[in-house]
Motif scaffolding. Structure first.
Motif, PDB file in Angstrom:
ATOM      1  N   GLN A  21       0.828  -1.194   0.000  1.00 39.52           N
ATOM      2  CA  GLN A  21       0.000   0.000   0.000  1.00 39.52           C
ATOM      3  C   GLN A  21       0.868   1.252   0.000  1.00 39.52           C
ATOM      4  O   GLN A  21       1.841   1.351   0.743  1.00 39.52           O
ATOM      5  N   VAL A  22       0.508   2.214  -0.830  1.00 44.40           N
ATOM      6  CA  VAL A  22       1.167   3.514  -0.827  1.00 44.40           C
ATOM      7  C   VAL A  22       0.451   4.432   0.158  1.00 44.40           C
ATOM      8  O   VAL A  22       1.084   5.126   0.954  1.00 44.40           O
ATOM      9  N   TRP A  23      -0.881   4.419   0.094  1.00 46.65           N
ATOM     10  CA  TRP A  23      -1.647   5.132   1.113  1.00 46.65           C
ATOM     11  C   TRP A  23      -1.593   4.304   2.397  1.00 46.65           C
ATOM     12  O   TRP A  23      -1.504   3.069   2.352  1.00 46.65           O
ATOM     13  N   ASN A  24      -1.667   4.963   3.533  1.00 48.70           N
ATOM     14  CA  ASN A  24      -1.573   4.255   4.809  1.00 48.70           C
ATOM     15  C   ASN A  24      -2.622   3.161   4.937  1.00 48.70           C
ATOM     16  O   ASN A  24      -2.364   2.085   5.466  1.00 48.70           O
ATOM     17  N   LYS A  25      -3.807   3.449   4.451  1.00 52.00           N
ATOM     18  CA  LYS A  25      -4.877   2.461   4.457  1.00 52.00           C
ATOM     19  C   LYS A  25      -5.839   2.793   3.329  1.00 52.00           C
ATOM     20  O   LYS A  25      -5.913   3.944   2.882  1.00 52.00           O
ATOM     21  N   PRO A  26      -6.580   1.808   2.850  1.00 56.64           N
ATOM     22  CA  PRO A  26      -7.519   2.088   1.755  1.00 56.64           C
ATOM     23  C   PRO A  26      -8.582   3.089   2.181  1.00 56.64           C
ATOM     24  O   PRO A  26      -8.973   3.146   3.348  1.00 56.64           O
ATOM     25  N   LEU A  27      -9.020   3.891   1.230  1.00 57.30           N
ATOM     26  CA  LEU A  27     -10.178   4.751   1.453  1.00 57.30           C
ATOM     27  C   LEU A  27     -11.416   3.878   1.311  1.00 57.30           C
ATOM     28  O   LEU A  27     -11.635   3.266   0.269  1.00 57.30           O
ATOM     29  N   LYS A  28     -12.208   3.794   2.363  1.00 56.48           N
ATOM     30  CA  LYS A  28     -13.398   2.952   2.328  1.00 56.48           C
ATOM     31  C   LYS A  28     -14.645   3.818   2.430  1.00 56.48           C
ATOM     32  O   LYS A  28     -14.654   4.842   3.123  1.00 56.48           O
ATOM     33  N   TYR A  29     -15.691   3.401   1.727  1.00 54.75           N
ATOM     34  CA  TYR A  29     -16.955   4.125   1.750  1.00 54.75           C
ATOM     35  C   TYR A  29     -18.077   3.121   1.542  1.00 54.75           C
ATOM     36  O   TYR A  29     -17.836   1.946   1.213  1.00 54.75           O
ATOM     37  N   LYS A  30     -19.302   3.587   1.758  1.00 45.48           N
ATOM     38  CA  LYS A  30     -20.442   2.702   1.552  1.00 45.48           C
ATOM     39  C   LYS A  30     -20.489   2.247   0.100  1.00 45.48           C
ATOM     40  O   LYS A  30     -20.111   2.989  -0.803  1.00 45.48           O
ATOM     41  N   ASN A  31     -20.969   1.033  -0.089  1.00 42.80           N
ATOM     42  CA  ASN A  31     -21.091   0.512  -1.452  1.00 42.80           C
ATOM     43  C   ASN A  31     -21.939   1.471  -2.278  1.00 42.80           C
ATOM     44  O   ASN A  31     -23.113   1.692  -1.994  1.00 42.80           O
ATOM     45  N   SER A  32     -21.325   2.077  -3.283  1.00 42.04           N
ATOM     46  CA  SER A  32     -21.976   3.136  -4.046  1.00 42.04           C
ATOM     47  C   SER A  32     -22.338   2.651  -5.439  1.00 42.04           C
ATOM     48  O   SER A  32     -21.571   1.919  -6.074  1.00 42.04           O
ATOM     49  N   ALA A  33     -23.516   3.072  -5.904  1.00 41.64           N
ATOM     50  CA  ALA A  33     -23.963   2.677  -7.244  1.00 41.64           C
ATOM     51  C   ALA A  33     -23.033   3.217  -8.315  1.00 41.64           C
ATOM     52  O   ALA A  33     -22.880   2.626  -9.378  1.00 41.64           O
ATOM     53  N   ALA A  34     -22.412   4.358  -8.037  1.00 42.44           N
ATOM     54  CA  ALA A  34     -21.452   4.948  -8.969  1.00 42.44           C
ATOM     55  C   ALA A  34     -20.374   5.651  -8.161  1.00 42.44           C
ATOM     56  O   ALA A  34     -20.624   6.128  -7.052  1.00 42.44           O
ATOM     57  N   VAL A  35     -19.172   5.688  -8.708  1.00 44.38           N
ATOM     58  CA  VAL A  35     -18.056   6.389  -8.078  1.00 44.38           C
ATOM     59  C   VAL A  35     -17.409   7.260  -9.145  1.00 44.38           C
ATOM     60  O   VAL A  35     -17.106   6.788 -10.242  1.00 44.38           O
ATOM     61  N   ALA A  36     -17.226   8.537  -8.826  1.00 45.81           N
ATOM     62  CA  ALA A  36     -16.590   9.464  -9.762  1.00 45.81           C
ATOM     63  C   ALA A  36     -15.258   9.913  -9.175  1.00 45.81           C
ATOM     64  O   ALA A  36     -15.109  10.015  -7.953  1.00 45.81           O
ATOM     65  N   SER A  37     -14.294  10.172 -10.037  1.00 53.97           N
ATOM     66  CA  SER A  37     -12.988  10.603  -9.536  1.00 53.97           C
ATOM     67  C   SER A  37     -12.287  11.461 -10.574  1.00 53.97           C
ATOM     68  O   SER A  37     -12.604  11.417 -11.768  1.00 53.97           O
ATOM     69  N   THR A  38     -11.307  12.245 -10.100  1.00 52.39           N
ATOM     70  CA  THR A  38     -10.467  13.030 -10.991  1.00 52.39           C
ATOM     71  C   THR A  38      -9.200  13.397 -10.237  1.00 52.39           C
ATOM     72  O   THR A  38      -9.077  13.131  -9.029  1.00 52.39           O
ATOM     73  N   PHE A  39      -8.246  14.001 -10.943  1.00 53.61           N
ATOM     74  CA  PHE A  39      -7.006  14.445 -10.300  1.00 53.61           C
ATOM     75  C   PHE A  39      -6.909  15.954 -10.417  1.00 53.61           C
ATOM     76  O   PHE A  39      -7.045  16.518 -11.502  1.00 53.61           O
ATOM     77  N   ASP A  40      -6.701  16.603  -9.280  1.00 53.54           N
ATOM     78  CA  ASP A  40      -6.548  18.051  -9.220  1.00 53.54           C
ATOM     79  C   ASP A  40      -5.051  18.353  -9.246  1.00 53.54           C
ATOM     80  O   ASP A  40      -4.371  18.290  -8.217  1.00 53.54           O
ATOM     81  N   SER A  41      -4.527  18.663 -10.431  1.00 48.66           N
ATOM     82  CA  SER A  41      -3.083  18.867 -10.575  1.00 48.66           C
ATOM     83  C   SER A  41      -2.611  20.117  -9.841  1.00 48.66           C
ATOM     84  O   SER A  41      -1.475  20.163  -9.346  1.00 48.66           O
ATOM     85  N   ALA A  42      -3.462  21.137  -9.743  1.00 48.03           N
ATOM     86  CA  ALA A  42      -3.069  22.370  -9.059  1.00 48.03           C
ATOM     87  C   ALA A  42      -2.825  22.127  -7.573  1.00 48.03           C
ATOM     88  O   ALA A  42      -1.935  22.736  -6.966  1.00 48.03           O
ATOM     89  N   LYS A  43      -3.604  21.247  -6.981  1.00 48.34           N
ATOM     90  CA  LYS A  43      -3.469  20.943  -5.551  1.00 48.34           C
ATOM     91  C   LYS A  43      -2.756  19.609  -5.311  1.00 48.34           C
ATOM     92  O   LYS A  43      -2.581  19.205  -4.155  1.00 48.34           O
ATOM     93  N   ASN A  44      -2.380  18.920  -6.389  1.00 52.53           N
ATOM     94  CA  ASN A  44      -1.692  17.630  -6.298  1.00 52.53           C
ATOM     95  C   ASN A  44      -2.465  16.649  -5.411  1.00 52.53           C
ATOM     96  O   ASN A  44      -1.942  16.086  -4.452  1.00 52.53           O
TER      97      ASN A  44
END
Length: 636
Positions: free
Chosen positions: A399-422
């Motif tokens: 693992q690179v992150w200390n622990k996985p990000l966990k959340y409730k089982n979601s019907a959809a998951v959206a993501s992106t990368f904010d390069s300005a804030k890294n």
């Protein structure tokens, strides 16, 4: 119609919603009276709308006042008789092919270029009485036909034949008989059993009598006694060829290997359990993913619903792995890297195996089910599932992150990368999380509550702000997570409402996806990048560029149009199209992503509208009545 999902919505509007004042645009740019009842509308990957009517097919290009083509030669067509060829401008129309009397009665085929509007091949005009197989081969841009052609003497008119046509010039390249016309002796079955393989120097036809190889002028080269092959693929040198044969019960696959001279390179064929769903030819051999199915049986003796991964030696066909990796589910992601094979399981789990069968990860990685994203990032492999997300080291699985990000089982998951804030931004089940790319620290960035219990399925950076959307909701957050706006456009009917999918984008992905393993083989041997290459996170343009380059390389006018379409900026870059209930009735609104306000609305004046939206070109096609289609320009 096969190959393409239909995005035709039947909506009952009973609720009212107020929207901001907007430009009314109820007069269509184009009106097409097709003169016959419209049964279906299909938006093609090339941007042409194809309507199936009671008389045949009609193609509509919104830049033209009249249909680009009308094909009524075969009359009304059943959905299964119309085949849209993925990643191409071609439609194959068939009649009688699926009949139980297909080998005895007349079968008809036609090939239409829906961009130019030309009928390239018609079995009726070319005197083909029976068509056994009809295959379009890309990127060579050829059509290969097998069957019985009513030309020549009485013996030639009853002998199976193969013909190769050039789809660009619409001319016959060459043809040949599979058996000698008038041959004396026992009758032999020379039916074509699968998809022919067209190489630079030779054409190989799989038949019930074996493989038959010909030069590109139809002259004999060699024959091989391997019978019943369904599809083939060659390595990059075209000197080694793999043939895939589905077993009689349809549950397993036999793999053969032959040389370009017809010699059998393996002493025996190799059987893999299940049907091949993915593969990659490598110097060491061929990596194969095959899917097994229980067929719905609950018996303890039933086959497990899971994939198997085998790595067959290039020289002998023996499995190079003494023990196949456990999958306990279907392989959803399959990537070949320099040091081994990386794969993700639909039911959850990621692992990596070296080419000699050793586990490269210290232990199999446990993940949530439905791995939506597996991609390379500067920090390692990022994965996002319906339940969790993390970045792991691609070499060890740590693992690179200390622990996985966990959340409730979601019907959809959206993501992106904010390069300005890294930082990575992930939206799941109404929560938005920010993950520092360097430290892996997770913070709850914002909460976004969408109406109608929707969750965000799209996230996009816009001038430092974060845009999120679903079918009926749009929202914008600033860089600190504060809400700039949230706008909700009520669905015409919440009862039994089918959420709008992105028609043009879905069609595009369908066109590029593997229709079956035979077509997938071409993707693995061309120079535009393998579909088994691990992509970079957030590299949305990669697949479009790959498709655009592939289309441009074919050197045909219709493919050039498709290449330009894939290079174009989509109409949805700055706007979202939403079907909603307006004051005057059900309609489509164009919502500005930066403001959330309606820039344009079109009232469809129909409680049950049937429509298609081309989100690349920004065109709305609306079935105004039983025989008429309106085209609206959403860009104006």
């Amino acid at each position: 119609m096969r190959k393409l999902n239909q995005f035709v919505l039947l909506l009952v509007g009973i609720l009212m919603v107020n929207v901001a004042p907007a430009q009314k645009a109820e007069t269509p740019e184009q009106t097409y009276d097709l003169g016959s009842s419209i049964n279906e509308m299909t938006l093609t990957v090339g941007g042409i709308l194809v309507a199936a009517t009671n008389e045949g097919l009609v193609g509509i290009d919104p830049k033209q006042n009249t249909p680009v083509f009308t094909f009524n030669n075969f009359g009304k067509l059943k959905p299964e008789e119309t085949d849209f060829i993925p990643a191409s401008p071609y439609i194959v129309v068939s009649q009688g092919a699926d009949s139980k009397f297909a080998g005895l009665t007349k079968t008809k085929r036609a090939v239409i270029n829906y961009i130019t509007g030309k009928t390239i091949f018609n079995s009726e005009t070319d005197n083909w009485n029976q068509i056994y197989t009809c295959n379009i081969v890309l990127p060579q841009n050829k059509l290969i036909i097998s069957g019985i052609q009513k030309e020549g003497d009485k013996f030639e008119k009853m002998t199976p034949k193969v013909a190769v046509y050039d789809l660009s010039t619409q001319k016959l390249d060459y043809s040949f008989f599979l058996d000698k016309p008038g041959r004396v002796g026992l009758a032999k079955d020379f039916s074509v059993t699968g998809v022919p393989l067209l190489l630079k120097e030779i054409l190989i036809i799989p038949t019930a009598q074996g493989l038959i190889a010909k030069k590109h002028n139809g002259d004999d080269l060699w024959e091989c006694k391997i019978k019943g092959v369904n599809w083939m693929v060659a390595d990059k040198t075209e000197k080694e060829i793999y043939g895939f044969e589905t077993t009689v019960n349809g549950k397993n696959t036999r793999i053969h290997k032959i040389g370009s001279n017809g010699a059998e390179l393996w002493k025996d064929d190799r059987k893999v359990q299940g049907n091949v769903s993915n593969f990659q030819i490598l110097p060491q051999g061929i990596a194969v993913v095959s899917d097994k199915s229980s067929g719905g049986s609950s018996s303890v003796f039933a086959t497990s619903d899971e994939s198997e991964i085998a790595f067959l030696s290039a020289s002998t066909g023996e499995d190079l792995w003494q023990k196949s990796p456990k999958t306990k589910g279907y392989v959803q992601h399959f990537y070949v890297q320099d040091d081994g094979i990386l794969f993700g399981i639909q039911q959850g789990g990621i692992n990596k195996i070296s080419f000699d069968g050793k586990t490269l990860f210290k232990k199999p990685l446990k993940t949530g089910a439905n791995i939506m994203v597996m991609a390379e990032s500067p920090q390692g492999l990022i994965y996002i599932t319906g339940e969790d997300a993390n970045i792991v080291d691609l070499k060890t699985g740590d693992q690179v992150w200390n622990k996985p990000l966990k959340y409730k089982n979601s019907a959809a998951v959206a993501s992106t990368f904010d390069s300005a804030k890294n930082r990575y931004l992930i939206a799941a089940d109404g929560d938005v999380y920010a993950i520092d790319a360097n430290s892996g620290d997770v913070t709850e960035f914002a909460k976004v509550k969408f109406d109608e219990k929707e969750v965000a399925n799209t996230m996009q950076m816009r001038n430092g702000n974060i845009f999120l959307s679903a079918s009926q909701n749009v929202a914008l957050l600033d860089s600190d997570g504060n809400q700039v706006y949230h706008e909700y456009y009520k669905s015409p009917s919440q009862s039994g409402f089918v959420k709008v999918l992105s028609g043009a984008l879905a069609v595009a992905s369908t066109g590029l996806a593997m229709a079956h393993a035979a077509k997938a083989g071409m993707n693995r041997t061309n120079s535009y990048g393998s579909s088994n290459d691990l992509g970079n996170y957030n590299d949305y343009g990669k697949e479009n560029k790959r498709a655009s380059d592939m289309f441009a390389s074919i050197g045909d006018a219709a493919f050039d149009v498709m290449s330009k379409r894939f290079k174009a900026t989509a109409a949805t870059e700055n706007a979202q199209f939403i079907l909603t209930k307006l004051d005057a009735g059900v309609g489509l609104v164009k919502v500005n992503k930066d403001t959330g306000k309606v820039d344009k609305e079109i009232v469809l004046k129909d409680k049950k509208p049937e429509y298609q939206v081309d989100e690349v070109a920004g065109i709305l096609y609306y079935k105004a009545n039983d025989k008429t289609i309106y085209a609206y320009n959403l860009q104006k």
